[in-house]
Structure formats: C-alpha cells, structure tokens
Design a protein around this motif. Structure first.
Motif, PDB file in Angstrom:
ATOM      1  N   THR A  10      -3.908  -4.667  -5.950  1.00 55.53           N
ATOM      2  CA  THR A  10      -3.550  -3.393  -6.588  1.00 55.53           C
ATOM      3  C   THR A  10      -2.222  -2.905  -6.030  1.00 55.53           C
ATOM      4  O   THR A  10      -1.734  -3.384  -4.998  1.00 55.53           O
ATOM      5  N   GLN A  11      -1.608  -1.959  -6.718  1.00 50.04           N
ATOM      6  CA  GLN A  11      -0.369  -1.332  -6.251  1.00 50.04           C
ATOM      7  C   GLN A  11      -0.686   0.092  -5.823  1.00 50.04           C
ATOM      8  O   GLN A  11      -1.353   0.834  -6.552  1.00 50.04           O
ATOM      9  N   GLN A  12      -0.212   0.472  -4.641  1.00 50.18           N
ATOM     10  CA  GLN A  12      -0.539   1.761  -4.061  1.00 50.18           C
ATOM     11  C   GLN A  12       0.677   2.670  -4.024  1.00 50.18           C
ATOM     12  O   GLN A  12       1.814   2.213  -3.777  1.00 50.18           O
ATOM     13  N   LEU A  20       4.010   2.594  -1.947  1.00 50.96           N
ATOM     14  CA  LEU A  20       3.840   2.631  -0.492  1.00 50.96           C
ATOM     15  C   LEU A  20       4.397   1.331   0.107  1.00 50.96           C
ATOM     16  O   LEU A  20       3.645   0.466   0.594  1.00 50.96           O
ATOM     17  N   SER A  21       5.682   1.213   0.071  1.00 46.96           N
ATOM     18  CA  SER A  21       6.357   0.017   0.587  1.00 46.96           C
ATOM     19  C   SER A  21       6.087  -0.150   2.085  1.00 46.96           C
ATOM     20  O   SER A  21       6.239   0.797   2.866  1.00 46.96           O
ATOM     21  N   GLY A  22       5.623  -1.379   2.463  1.00 46.41           N
ATOM     22  CA  GLY A  22       5.397  -1.668   3.876  1.00 46.41           C
ATOM     23  C   GLY A  22       4.191  -0.981   4.480  1.00 46.41           C
ATOM     24  O   GLY A  22       4.024  -0.992   5.706  1.00 46.41           O
ATOM     25  N   ALA A  23       3.335  -0.380   3.654  1.00 40.88           N
ATOM     26  CA  ALA A  23       2.133   0.278   4.181  1.00 40.88           C
ATOM     27  C   ALA A  23       1.177  -0.759   4.786  1.00 40.88           C
ATOM     28  O   ALA A  23       1.276  -1.958   4.510  1.00 40.88           O
ATOM     29  N   LEU A  24       0.265  -0.286   5.617  1.00 42.45           N
ATOM     30  CA  LEU A  24      -0.666  -1.165   6.311  1.00 42.45           C
ATOM     31  C   LEU A  24      -2.104  -0.829   5.911  1.00 42.45           C
ATOM     32  O   LEU A  24      -2.532   0.331   5.993  1.00 42.45           O
ATOM     33  N   LEU A  25      -2.834  -1.863   5.476  1.00 46.61           N
ATOM     34  CA  LEU A  25      -4.230  -1.699   5.096  1.00 46.61           C
ATOM     35  C   LEU A  25      -5.109  -2.284   6.196  1.00 46.61           C
ATOM     36  O   LEU A  25      -5.090  -3.490   6.446  1.00 46.61           O
ATOM     37  N   TYR A  26      -5.858  -1.427   6.853  1.00 46.93           N
ATOM     38  CA  TYR A  26      -6.764  -1.853   7.918  1.00 46.93           C
ATOM     39  C   TYR A  26      -8.154  -2.085   7.321  1.00 46.93           C
ATOM     40  O   TYR A  26      -8.709  -1.206   6.647  1.00 46.93           O
ATOM     41  N   ASN A  51      -4.665  -8.679   9.918  1.00 43.97           N
ATOM     42  CA  ASN A  51      -5.346  -7.383   9.835  1.00 43.97           C
ATOM     43  C   ASN A  51      -4.699  -6.452  10.855  1.00 43.97           C
ATOM     44  O   ASN A  51      -4.856  -6.679  12.061  1.00 43.97           O
ATOM     45  N   PRO A  52      -3.895  -5.445  10.428  1.00 48.79           N
ATOM     46  CA  PRO A  52      -3.840  -4.920   9.066  1.00 48.79           C
ATOM     47  C   PRO A  52      -3.054  -5.815   8.100  1.00 48.79           C
ATOM     48  O   PRO A  52      -2.229  -6.622   8.513  1.00 48.79           O
ATOM     49  N   ILE A  53      -3.381  -5.627   6.814  1.00 47.61           N
ATOM     50  CA  ILE A  53      -2.677  -6.332   5.743  1.00 47.61           C
ATOM     51  C   ILE A  53      -1.480  -5.485   5.327  1.00 47.61           C
ATOM     52  O   ILE A  53      -1.631  -4.298   5.002  1.00 47.61           O
ATOM     53  N   GLY A  58       6.953  -3.309  -3.096  1.00 46.63           N
ATOM     54  CA  GLY A  58       6.506  -2.544  -4.259  1.00 46.63           C
ATOM     55  C   GLY A  58       5.168  -1.867  -4.040  1.00 46.63           C
ATOM     56  O   GLY A  58       4.593  -1.303  -4.976  1.00 46.63           O
ATOM     57  N   GLY A  59       4.672  -1.911  -2.797  1.00 45.35           N
ATOM     58  CA  GLY A  59       3.396  -1.261  -2.508  1.00 45.35           C
ATOM     59  C   GLY A  59       2.191  -2.042  -2.999  1.00 45.35           C
ATOM     60  O   GLY A  59       1.102  -1.477  -3.152  1.00 45.35           O
ATOM     61  N   ARG A  60       2.398  -3.377  -3.233  1.00 46.33           N
ATOM     62  CA  ARG A  60       1.302  -4.196  -3.753  1.00 46.33           C
ATOM     63  C   ARG A  60       0.482  -4.810  -2.610  1.00 46.33           C
ATOM     64  O   ARG A  60       1.058  -5.289  -1.623  1.00 46.33           O
ATOM     65  N   VAL A  61      -0.845  -4.790  -2.806  1.00 45.56           N
ATOM     66  CA  VAL A  61      -1.773  -5.365  -1.826  1.00 45.56           C
ATOM     67  C   VAL A  61      -1.987  -6.840  -2.179  1.00 45.56           C
ATOM     68  O   VAL A  61      -2.325  -7.156  -3.331  1.00 45.56           O
TER      69      VAL A  61
END
Length: 329
Positions: A10-12, A20-26, A51-53, A58-61
């Motif tokens: 998904t894109q966030q 959310l460019s460069g964001a971290l998903l824990y 982890n984190p991902i 483009g804020g894509r996971v």
C-alpha cells in the motif's frame, strides 16, 4: 502457514496528503509494547525482511509476509513521529501452496480462541488440540506446540481464564510471561461435551445448577457432571410396589393322654372315657416359617423382585459421538 496484512503493497500518506517517504513500519508481537515480530520477503518465510520495513520515496510499503496469527504495527515517519499504531491485526492467508486460484485460507477467518471440532486425531494447521497440554514460544519447551505462532493464543488464554496453569508461575502480564518463554496449559476437553454457560451475559437460565452439575455453571471452563451415578436410598425414588411372602407349614402333632380307671380286683386297666376327667394336651411348636422361596425356605426374608440386584452405578450419558476439539491459534 503464512500470510500478510492489509498494509503490504500500500501507499501511505501523512495528514496533509503527502507520501510518507522513508517512513518506517515496525512489526511487533501482538500484546507486547515493542517486541519485534519477524517479517519475511517470501511466502515460505525463509528470506528475512528488515524490521522496521522502510517505505520508498513514494511512501509505498514493500510486499512482506508473516506467520499466521495476530500482530501489532507502528508506522513512524522519517522524523520518528508515529502516524499509525494498531494491535491485534489478523494475518490473512494463504500466501503459499494449495493450487487453485488462491484466496483467503479458511482458518484465518476464525478468531483466536474459537473452538473447532474436527473428524480426525492429529495436528491441524492453525490450531492446537484442547487436551490440557501446553503451548508457548519456540524455546519454551511446551508439550503441545512450541512456536512463535502460539503468541496470540497464549495472550488470549492468559487473559481469558486465570485458572489455566502458567509454568513455572503466572507473572504480571501475558506479554511478560511470553517474553520469559513460559508455557500455558490449554483448556482440557478430553472426554467432555460442550455446554453453554449458565448466564452468557444474561441472567442464569437455571438449567444447570451447582447442586446437580457439581460446580458453579457460571464460570468459564468449569467442568461438572459424571459418567455414571450410584443412587442413594433417598435418591432412588422407587415407586410403591409389593413383594411375595411365602408361609411354610410342614404339619405337626399333639400328644393326648387318655384317662384310665383301675378295676377293683386290680388285675387289669381299661379306659373309661365316660368317667374320665378332662386332661390338657402338651404344648408343641407349629414349625411354620416365612421365606423367600415357596415351600422350602425358612430364611425369614421376602422374595426378591425379578431383576433386582445389588446396587450398581447407572450410566448418565446420552448418545455421544467423539471427535477431536481444536482451538484457533
């Protein structure tokens, strides 16, 4: 089995609609504060995902996969500000194997803690048996299943039923006990039927009472009843009835003494009833007896009703067919 969660691919965006460019998903173990839950790049769960991902420009996971169960996630922007935090997210599958056109694995549609009867006796993917054995982490030494996918059920059972044994001892929280590699016993349904709690959020229906069930029917996991029962005299409730009684009279004799008179010459004796004085007979027993068998017994007992035996337990089980009961991880 493995699966993923809706955040994959998904894109966030932030609150202003910017990616959310460069964001971290824990990815975190459900029910914990920040204990990592390992994501993978492949459906076979062999290639580790960081982890984190990190999201792209483009804020894509990126696509990622997880073991079955529940997870917690936290999405922080590149400055460390949390944009999203959710616990208890269900991992949806399947992501591998099977054939056909894919879709959602049926076991992931059932909530953790749901009980499933199954016409089999072995291990069932996504479930453990309700046999009183233990579950825990991969290093816990649990007897039924020791694997990371047990965490959601561990937390569920720990918080739902305080009577379940945690070894070596119950700590302050399910998260702390899981992190300490403790085990918890599954509810023991061996040889047991399932019935609804007496109240189930309503007033007690009174269909089960402690007097007959043997314990409080309003307690989750309470077990009562028994396979057979030996009735006491007070419980027998025997209807009015009769017993045959046999009187035995074998007959008997009485001794009588004839009156006599001696002649004047003293040479002979003869009976002269007309002149005799009345004499009493001697006392004699009748030999009459009462018994349980006609004509012969003298046991002074009543006859036994046909089929009557010494007290024996009687079955209290209705028609029952046995299967294996499982609980969802």
């Amino acid at each position: 089995m493995a699966g993923t969660i809706p955040l994959s691919l998904t894109q966030q965006f932030d609150e202003f609609g910017k990616p959310l460019s460069g964001a971290l998903l824990y990815v975190i173990q459900a029910g914990t504060v920040n204990t990592p839950q390992q994501p993978y790049q492949d459906a076979a769960l062999t290639v580790l995902q960081p982890n984190p991902i990190q999201l792209d420009a483009g804020g894509r996971v990126p696509q990622f996969f997880l073991a079955d169960g529940y997870v917690k996630v936290r999405l922080d922007d590149k400055y460390g500000v949390t944009q999203l935090a959710r616990d208890g997210i269900l991992v949806i599958g399947p992501s591998a194997g099977g054939g056909g056109s894919g879709g959602v694995e049926t076991t992931t549609l059932i909530q953790t803690g749901a009980i499933q009867p199954f016409y089999g006796v072995g291990v069932l993917a996504g479930f453990v048996r309700l046999n009183g054995r233990t579950i825990g982490s991969a290093t816990s030494g649990a007897s039924e299943r020791a694997n990371s996918d047990c965490q959601a059920l561990f937390n569920f059972l720990w918080n739902t039923d305080p009577a379940l044994v945690v070894s070596p001892s119950r700590g302050v929280s399910s998260a702390a006990d899981w992190a300490a590699n403790k085990t918890i016993a599954t509810p023991d349904f061996r040889g047991c039927a399932i019935a609804g709690l007496g109240d189930m959020g309503n007033t007690d229906a009174g269909r089960l009472t402690a007097a007959y069930f043997g314990t409080n029917p309003g307690v989750l996991g309470a077990m009562g009843g028994q396979e057979s029962r030996l009735l006491t005299s007070a419980q027998s409730g025997m209807p009015a009835h009769g017993h045959a009684v046999y009187l035995r009279d074998p007959g008997h004799a009485h001794t009588a003494y004839q009156p006599t008179q001696t002649r004047n010459d003293g040479t002979s004796t003869a009976s002269f009833f007309a002149f005799a004085t009345q004499q009493a007979t001697s006392t004699n027993t009748t030999n009459i007896t009462i018994g349980s068998v006609p004509g012969v017994a003298n046991d002074n007992a009543t006859a036994q009703n046909p089929g009557q035996n010494a007290a024996q337990p009687h079955a209290s089980i209705g028609p029952t067919k046995l299967v294996t009961l499982y609980i969802k991880l």
